[in-house]
Write a protein that holds these residues in place. Structure first.
Motif: not given
Length: 301
Positions: A80-90, A92-96, A121-124
């Protein structure tokens, strides 16, 4: 069938060793909680609790079952925490992906703001040419990419966040320094240093100037844009750079940056991502943060 609610009742009773207090925690009546526990024991064909008017005891098999129930409850809470945190901006890590003619000039201007706003925020970052980045976005190998427009983007989202013009790097004695601009005709007569095949900056320069490779006295190189700037500084030719790269020459007196006379903006920067990308709002947010950071940096320059 065993329900999560029944497990919640059992864990509350185990915690308090008291049915009334467990019912209060679960926000239900004591009779409803007792009924839920009885149904759970029936489904398991096992007695979990021994109860009388004075105390509640946990049976040996009940201890084992409740330990497993606690692990299940923890997994569900994490889910549930993972699902809800999906709605929190940034969250999760992201590769750009970023093209090489943007990355070294853009990142120093935007990363401090990003870090301040979203410190966790974890950025690659990966650097590749535009065509390869678009393929990686399409096939889900990276989350998003920053490229320069115009460029064909069928089937992709594009969030534009900046636009800028090109400047010619000219020696101190060049006559165009005094005129304030240089047009494509005059530019074509110089030893124009441009990037090699696959770099969209070269294609955009030629397009803006309405020139073909055969029409100009130019040198096409596999070197980086920064290397071409250094070659221009050494008097080996002229190159065109986007405005954000001008800091490379700001302390150099031997050369000047002269605006290109052709109507601008000469290139537009955008984040791209897949149409069905689940975190498209994060990409849109990044485009806003980057645009604001660039505007701030330009005002302070």
């Amino acid at each position: 069938m065993i329900t999560l609610r029944q497990l919640e009742f059992a864990l509350a009773v185990a915690k308090h060793r008291h049915f009334k207090r467990a019912a209060e925690e679960c926000n239900i009546s004591q009779s409803a909680l007792s009924l839920g526990i009885a149904e759970l024991e029936k489904q398991l064909d096992t007695q979990i609790f021994e109860r009388n008017n004075k105390q509640v005891l946990i049976t040996p098999i009940g201890e084992e079952l409740l330990e497993r129930a606690q692990r299940i409850s923890s997994e569900i809470n994490d889910l549930m925490t993972r699902a809800h945190s999906h709605q929190v901006p940034l969250a999760y890590p992201m590769t750009i992906g970023i093209i090489p003619t943007i990355a070294p000039y853009l990142l120093p201007k935007v990363l401090p703001s990003l870090k301040q706003l979203y410190p966790h925020f974890e950025l690659s970052v990966v650097e590749k040419q535009t065509e390869r980045l678009i393929d990686q976005v399409r096939y889900g190998h990276i989350d998003t990419a920053i490229i320069a427009l115009p460029y064909p983007l069928d089937g992709l989202h594009a969030f534009e966040f900046w636009a800028e013009d090109f400047f010619a790097i000219l020696p101190e004695d060049d006559e165009h320094i005094h005129s304030g601009k240089i047009n494509s005709d005059d530019l074509s007569k110089t030893n124009l240093l441009l990037l090699g095949e696959g770099h969209c900056l070269t294609d955009q320069v030629l397009s803006v100037c309405a020139l073909s490779k055969s029409e100009i006295q130019s040198s096409f190189s596999d070197a980086s844009l920064n290397t071409l700037i250094q070659m221009s500084l050494a008097g080996m030719g002229t190159t065109l750079v986007p405005k954000m790269a001008l800091e490379q020459i700001k302390d150099t007196k031997a050369v000047h940056a002269v605006p290109l006379a052709e109507p601008g903006p000469h290139r537009r920067l955008a984040f791209i991502t897949r149409l069905n990308y689940a975190r498209v709002n994060d990409v849109r947010l990044l485009s806003e943060i980057f645009g604001q950071a660039l505007a701030t940096a330009e005002n302070e320059a």
